[in-house]
Design an enzyme around this catalytic site. Sequence first.
Site, PDB file in Angstrom:
ATOM      1  N   ARG A 298     -51.911 -26.227 -21.851  1.00  0.00           N
ATOM      2  CA  ARG A 298     -51.441 -26.088 -20.478  1.00  0.00           C
ATOM      3  C   ARG A 298     -52.134 -27.085 -19.545  1.00  0.00           C
ATOM      4  O   ARG A 298     -51.500 -27.728 -18.704  1.00  0.00           O
ATOM      5  CB  ARG A 298     -51.703 -24.657 -19.973  1.00  0.00           C
ATOM      6  CG  ARG A 298     -50.769 -23.596 -20.541  1.00  0.00           C
ATOM      7  CD  ARG A 298     -50.923 -23.332 -22.039  1.00  0.00           C
ATOM      8  NE  ARG A 298     -52.289 -22.983 -22.403  1.00  0.00           N
ATOM      9  CZ  ARG A 298     -52.802 -23.114 -23.629  1.00  0.00           C
ATOM     10  NH1 ARG A 298     -52.079 -23.647 -24.613  1.00  0.00           N
ATOM     11  NH2 ARG A 298     -54.037 -22.757 -23.897  1.00  0.00           N
ATOM     12  N   CYS A 332     -54.455 -16.061 -20.383  1.00  0.00           N
ATOM     13  CA  CYS A 332     -54.768 -17.470 -20.142  1.00  0.00           C
ATOM     14  C   CYS A 332     -54.487 -17.746 -18.679  1.00  0.00           C
ATOM     15  O   CYS A 332     -53.343 -17.601 -18.233  1.00  0.00           O
ATOM     16  CB  CYS A 332     -53.916 -18.376 -21.031  1.00  0.00           C
ATOM     17  SG  CYS A 332     -54.059 -20.135 -20.627  1.00  0.00           S
ATOM     18  N   THR A 376     -60.262 -24.251 -15.450  1.00  0.00           N
ATOM     19  CA  THR A 376     -59.902 -25.579 -15.930  1.00  0.00           C
ATOM     20  C   THR A 376     -59.383 -26.419 -14.765  1.00  0.00           C
ATOM     21  O   THR A 376     -58.918 -25.886 -13.751  1.00  0.00           O
ATOM     22  CB  THR A 376     -58.800 -25.511 -17.006  1.00  0.00           C
ATOM     23  OG1 THR A 376     -57.592 -25.034 -16.408  1.00  0.00           O
ATOM     24  CG2 THR A 376     -59.199 -24.605 -18.159  1.00  0.00           C
ATOM     25  N   LYS A 418     -64.225 -23.512 -26.713  1.00  0.00           N
ATOM     26  CA  LYS A 418     -63.073 -23.602 -27.607  1.00  0.00           C
ATOM     27  C   LYS A 418     -63.472 -24.088 -28.994  1.00  0.00           C
ATOM     28  O   LYS A 418     -62.746 -23.863 -29.969  1.00  0.00           O
ATOM     29  CB  LYS A 418     -61.992 -24.507 -27.007  1.00  0.00           C
ATOM     30  CG  LYS A 418     -61.194 -23.833 -25.892  1.00  0.00           C
ATOM     31  CD  LYS A 418     -60.045 -24.695 -25.421  1.00  0.00           C
ATOM     32  CE  LYS A 418     -59.228 -23.981 -24.336  1.00  0.00           C
ATOM     33  NZ  LYS A 418     -58.436 -22.852 -24.859  1.00  0.00           N
ATOM     34  N   CYS A 449     -61.081 -18.950 -16.389  1.00  0.00           N
ATOM     35  CA  CYS A 449     -60.563 -19.404 -17.686  1.00  0.00           C
ATOM     36  C   CYS A 449     -60.945 -18.319 -18.673  1.00  0.00           C
ATOM     37  O   CYS A 449     -62.094 -17.842 -18.666  1.00  0.00           O
ATOM     38  CB  CYS A 449     -61.186 -20.741 -18.086  1.00  0.00           C
ATOM     39  SG  CYS A 449     -60.803 -21.230 -19.792  1.00  0.00           S
TER      40      CYS A 449
END
Length: 499
Positions: A298, A332, A376, A418, A449
């Site tokens: 995204r 998310c 983000t 991540k 996030c």
Amino acid sequence: MKTKSKPSRESSLVHKLGIVGGLGSLAGGDLFYKLVKSRAVLEDQGRYHFLFEQHPFKDVLMPLDRGASMTSRKFYVFQVCQTFEASGVSAIVLPCFASHTFREEIQEEIGIPVLDMMAALRRHIDHVVEPGAVLGILASDYVRHAGLFERYFGSDFKLVYPGADEQSGLMEAMYGVNGIKDGYLDGVPLECVYQACLSLQEQGATMVLPGMTELSLVCGDLQRRGITVLDINEIYAGFATQQKGQSNRPPFKLGIVGGVGPAATVDFMGKVVAHTPAGRDQEHIKMVVEQNPQIPDRTANLLNDETDPTMAMYATCKRLESAGANAIAIPCNTAHAFVERIQAHLRVPIVNMLAETVEAIVQRYGAGKTVGLLATSGTIKSQVYHEAARRAGLHIIAPGVDYQALVMDAIYGSLGIKAGFTEGLCRDQLLIAAEHLCELGADVLILGCTELPLVLQHSEAFMIKGHQVALIDPTTILAMKCIQLAREHSGERSNLHLG
């Protein structure tokens, strides 16, 4: 001159019945015939639509002895019921006593009524027999030992069954070669059924109740011989045409768009489980998850115009919708930049995590607060949090360029979240960015996030180098909202609070 009165709105509504065939072909056909010729249908033929589904069922010839397995039968019934539900039928007719031993299990998974044949029989009995009477039962060994009739009649009537020899003859007459299930309705099979009825009469039975739908095929012959036996297909047909077919309300099911990212999905599910007030497994929320890490990034789309994730997200939501989800959660934050364009094309709501987070902050800390956003760069660029906060009277601030670079590296870097890290460099980078926001005047920080709560947990009073700040975890807020929806769906009052 007489004029026909207009039918009422209720009578003009279409009543679409699905009939599960194949469990006893002749009995199913007999029920269908009796539905079509029932008084209600003949008087208002335009209202009633019938769907008769019959597919190969490998255990159809299996005698229903005491130890018969119901597994294949359950799967067959469920699959046909699913087809009916997708076809928009009002209610399902299930002409099989053995299947009514597990009807409740099927009903739990189907959103339309599976009409209770035993309830139809009990309602009829209550109109024609006084409590305390002796009722004779002609049923297969399986139904007899499953206690199906005891559940519906045992508390108010005395139940008797044929003797051992007569029961054996009944089973052979029904399931044997050249038996009633094969269409042989007279001769030896009929005599065996008649002897079983006599056995019941000798035990004082004033009425014989059928526990095999095929008995409707020989009911007339038995009545002509003086046996007071009921035609279950006639009774069930009348019952089915009188039901309104109102939608059943299965348990709440939460659909989850997973994989964005994978660890955050597991974290979200854990929070749903942890915050659900449940004393046993069955009190937890049903969840259907599509863990789809292949949904395009995204942030990459929002910052660099890389592959648009909208189609992949929409397709995932549609699959969750088809799986019966009552609401959809997307753990998310950045994905919520695409929610508005997707929602208009769905029948079920996406629970907006960002809107719920902003509302929770206002309720807990009041409007007018300055709120720092750790998220983000894609989320920040999309302004989705800023717009939600502006509407609620909150002022959102984001880190400066250098500090935002630290947040992105904490999430996406080689030692980032991540990549599987939750301690060390990524934590230090987040704390530096958080301290920066506190120095800019933020006394509430959004962990914007879903990877961030894997490193920094929800807290009312988190200390960062002399600054006391509230850390808000949107994943926890989303979980709490989904639990609230589930409780409202089941009619429970929700008294959930963020800890």
